[in-house]
Write an enzyme that holds these catalytic residues in place. Structure first.
Site, PDB file in Angstrom:
ATOM      1  N   ARG A 197      50.341  37.337  23.135  1.00  0.00           N
ATOM      2  CA  ARG A 197      49.516  36.321  22.469  1.00  0.00           C
ATOM      3  C   ARG A 197      50.206  34.971  22.601  1.00  0.00           C
ATOM      4  O   ARG A 197      51.414  34.848  22.369  1.00  0.00           O
ATOM      5  CB  ARG A 197      49.276  36.681  21.002  1.00  0.00           C
ATOM      6  CG  ARG A 197      48.430  37.938  20.860  1.00  0.00           C
ATOM      7  CD  ARG A 197      48.091  38.304  19.440  1.00  0.00           C
ATOM      8  NE  ARG A 197      47.397  39.590  19.412  1.00  0.00           N
ATOM      9  CZ  ARG A 197      47.102  40.262  18.307  1.00  0.00           C
ATOM     10  NH1 ARG A 197      47.443  39.761  17.119  1.00  0.00           N
ATOM     11  NH2 ARG A 197      46.471  41.423  18.369  1.00  0.00           N
ATOM     12  N   CYS A 213      42.138  47.178  22.078  1.00  0.00           N
ATOM     13  CA  CYS A 213      40.861  47.815  21.734  1.00  0.00           C
ATOM     14  C   CYS A 213      39.846  47.894  22.877  1.00  0.00           C
ATOM     15  O   CYS A 213      39.275  48.959  23.111  1.00  0.00           O
ATOM     16  CB  CYS A 213      40.238  47.177  20.494  1.00  0.00           C
ATOM     17  SG  CYS A 213      40.990  45.707  19.879  1.00  0.00           S
ATOM     18  N   ASP A 263      49.393  51.337  18.170  1.00  0.00           N
ATOM     19  CA  ASP A 263      47.966  51.060  18.059  1.00  0.00           C
ATOM     20  C   ASP A 263      47.147  52.309  18.322  1.00  0.00           C
ATOM     21  O   ASP A 263      47.460  53.085  19.227  1.00  0.00           O
ATOM     22  CB  ASP A 263      47.612  49.977  19.090  1.00  0.00           C
ATOM     23  CG  ASP A 263      46.338  49.250  18.756  1.00  0.00           C
ATOM     24  OD1 ASP A 263      45.843  49.407  17.624  1.00  0.00           O
ATOM     25  OD2 ASP A 263      45.831  48.525  19.627  1.00  0.00           O
ATOM     26  N   LYS A 320      38.736  45.178   6.756  1.00  0.00           N
ATOM     27  CA  LYS A 320      39.933  45.975   7.021  1.00  0.00           C
ATOM     28  C   LYS A 320      40.691  46.254   5.730  1.00  0.00           C
ATOM     29  O   LYS A 320      40.632  45.481   4.766  1.00  0.00           O
ATOM     30  CB  LYS A 320      40.859  45.257   8.002  1.00  0.00           C
ATOM     31  CG  LYS A 320      41.330  43.885   7.559  1.00  0.00           C
ATOM     32  CD  LYS A 320      42.240  43.241   8.610  1.00  0.00           C
ATOM     33  CE  LYS A 320      42.635  41.824   8.179  1.00  0.00           C
ATOM     34  NZ  LYS A 320      43.582  41.209   9.124  1.00  0.00           N
TER      35      LYS A 320
END
Length: 663
Positions: free
Chosen positions: A384, A355, A404, A490
């Site tokens: 991650r 993002c 994404d 969300k």
């Protein structure tokens, strides 16, 4: 005369009960059947034991096995306590720690006195648990002082419990539960009235593993015993059948058998894709590109490594740093002596998400209100820093690629954009044969942004789903308080697979925080600068996990268009080898992924081997087929083969190998 309390029941009736009476007394007053069936109670909405006295007028709802979710959680909590009691009876000197219920059972962590527990210990522990259940021991709640509780644990040699009791908040009421008169555990409760309310045939201990005290690898290693627990044996048997089926479908096992991928210690949590597995990936990537191209997205590619100051500005450095791989911005020391890095360099980080980079692309050049909505898409590789113990095949990895995208839009465009995404996601999931439910995850306690912004963002997502016609019972519409991201609410898409498991995959989030933090603006119709709203969205979630879900959903028998090898031409006799090569060439010319098998092996051996590889179609050829220009088509899972002209077989396979969005 004692004071009478008014107890309101769900049917609207009111019962007057003496002060100090309990929900069990109300159940008995209504009838012996209810008294026997009652497991717990809700007093003014709070779940409590049946023996908890009323202190004032209250509303009451009695919990029975018909209230399955609550009854199961109670039963599993009790199974955990019974497990701990059984272990201490069989293995004196064992210390107890914690034992919660889980989604399908329970576990308890122990500090054994001599050796770690093993799976061989489980049958004896199960037998002891059944004795405790059949003894129908009352489960009794008491409130203790902190000093009393710590003293008890120290006297019993329970150092872990004593440590935990000493750290509980000062204002917190400390409660213990007795099992009969000779065993207790520290617990908030509630519990069933007695151990006899459990079905002794409705649980099974499943495995033993190691676990660190309080989840910290610096602490003592404990033995964790897992179990599954249900309300009756029928439920247990159904669950064990599902587990057997899940084991057959395990994507790690099938991935090895089908030669799709592997994982190894040299790259914890990162996948080595083999040619066949990467073919599946490429088909999914091509499918998704067609979908996003048709929906007006523009594909981009952004850097893997970014300066820590960028992550500080976005807010991820403070709230997400523990999950990030950080690296120093310097050339490492190449001498044999001395530290590899100086420790003085600025920090950079591998991106855990795409993002912030997409905001930086948006900020290049001046954007006008006419440019919006701007839909930026990336097959973005992210990293991650997941704990080693949390890694699980393709389902939980450290390196993954998201499908994404971020939609930068005006306030008045949000509902339409979210609605369009809902419709796109619906088409995609239906192309793969999935049913799904939609959940709205609402604001968490720790969050960025004002309450007004959160109210607006939640309403926009809710209204978009309503306009798309998906906020219905058919689509499992549900709102989840506290489950949103720290920067935005969300929508979540939960897929249901072939054996009834659910997987959270797709998501869209309405975010006003990141554009503010990273200073994203556009020029409005009024000539002034405005903040865009940023919609974060994905459909697959990650390619790795989605492929894992597909493998398990289809038990390796992927739809023909996704299968790495869509057909194999196998010979019965060597005389048919030239014809097999000709058949394979015609299949390739038709765009079908095909191999030939001309080995000097019996045809039954070849059939069995390619069935294990989950090849959808086997085209068997011998002398007769070569002479007649036919093939014997064997389809995976079908009982019989069909002999047909080669052209007919090619037409059939070509229709099946065509992706669903191109049919």
């Amino acid at each position: 005369m004692s004071e009478l309390l008014k107890i309101s029941l769900p049917d609207g009736s009111v019962r007057e009960m003496p002060l100090g009476s309990t929900p069990a007394d109300v159940a008995a007053a209504i009838g012996p059947g209810l008294a026997k069936a009652a497991l717990a109670a809700k007093i003014d909405g709070e779940l409590v034991d049946l023996t908890r006295p009323f202190t004032s007028d209250a509303s009451l709802a009695l919990v029975t096995s018909r209230d399955e979710a609550e009854a199961l959680d109670l039963a599993r909590h009790d199974y955990a306590h019974v497990l701990a009691e059984a272990v201490q009876a069989l293995f004196p000197g064992t210390q107890i720690t914690f034992g919660p219920s889980t989604d399908d059972g329970f576990y308890y962590d122990f500090a054994p006195a001599t050796r770690p527990f093993t799976d061989e210990d489980l049958p004896a522990i199960e037998a002891e648990m059944r004795k405790i259940i059949q003894a129908d021991k009352p489960l009794r709640r008491e409130v203790w002082s902190r000093e009393q509780l710590i003293s008890r644990w120290k006297q019993q040699g329970e150092s872990f419990k004593a440590e935990w009791a000493a750290e509980l908040p000062e204002h917190e009421e400390l409660t213990v539960y007795w099992s009969g008169d000779d065993w207790l555990d520290m617990c908030r409760g509630p519990h069933l009235p007695s151990t006899g309310k459990l079905d002794p045939q409705a649980f099974k201990l499943t495995r033993v593993s190691g676990a660190y005290w309080r989840g910290d690898q610096k602490n003592a290693m404990l033995s964790r015993i897992y179990g599954t627990g249900w309300l009756n044996k029928k439920q247990l048997d159904a669950h064990l059948t599902r587990l057997e089926e899940a084991a057959k479908r395990d994507h790690r096992k099938l991935g090895q058998e089908m030669d799709l991928f592997h994982l190894q210690q040299e790259a914890h949590g990162s996948v080595f894709w083999h040619p066949k597995g990467y073919l599946i990936w490429r088909e999914l990537e091509a499918y998704m590109r067609r979908a996003i191209d048709g929906a007006g997205y523009r594909e981009v590619k952004t850097p893997q490594v970014m300066d820590a100051r960028q992550w500080e500005q976005s807010g991820h450095w403070g709230k997400y740093r523990e999950n990030m791989f950080v690296i120093p911005d310097e050339v490492p020391n190449v001498d044999d002596e001395g530290p590899v890095i100086s420790g003085e360099a600025d920090w950079m980080a591998l991106k855990p998400m795409n993002c912030p980079a997409h905001v930086l692309i948006f900020r290049q050049g001046i954007k006008s209100y006419r440019d919006l909505p701007l839909r930026i898409y990336e097959n973005g590789c992210c990293h991650r820093n997941e704990p080693h113990g949390a890694l699980h095949g393709l389902m939980r990895v450290r390196q993954f690629t998201q499908d994404d995208a971020h939609i930068f839009c005006r306030e008045d465009q949000i509902v339409a954009e979210v609605k369009a995404f809902c419709e796109l996601a619906d088409r995609v999931y239906k192309d793969f044969g999935f049913t799904y439910s939609i959940k709205l995850a609402l604001r968490p306690e720790q969050r960025f942004g004002s309450d007004a912004d959160w109210d607006k963002a939640e309403d926009e997502l809710r209204n978009a789903v309503i306009e798309a016609g998906l906020a219905t019972e058919e689509y499992g519409w549900e709102e989840l308080p506290g489950e949103g991201a720290f920067y935005a609410p969300k929508l979540e898409w939960h897929l249901t697979d072939a054996i009834g498991r659910t997987w959270q995959v797709g998501t869209i989030q309405s975010d006003r925080v990141l554009p503010e933090r990273l200073d994203a603006t556009y020029v409005g119709e009024d000539g002034e600068k405005h903040r865009p709203v940023m919609l974060h969205r994905a459909i697959f979630g990650s390619y790795e996990r989605f492929i894992g879900i597909l493998i398990e959903h289809f038990a390796g028998k992927l739809p023909v268009w996704l299968a790495p090898v869509q057909a194999v031409v196998a010979t019965i006799v060597s005389d048919a080898d030239p014809y097999a090569a000709e058949v394979a060439e015609q299949l390739k010319a038709a765009g079908i992924r095909v191999d030939t098998d001309c080995r000097n092996e019996k045809i039954n051996y070849k059939v069995r081997e390619h069935s294990l590889q989950k090849v959808p179609h086997l085209l068997v050829v011998g002398k007769r087929e070569a002479e007649e220009g036919t093939v014997a088509l064997r389809t995976l899972g079908a009982e019989h083969q069909k002999v047909m002209p080669l052209a007919e077989a090619i037409a059939l396979l070509k229709s099946e190998t065509t992706p669903p969005d191109r049919r």
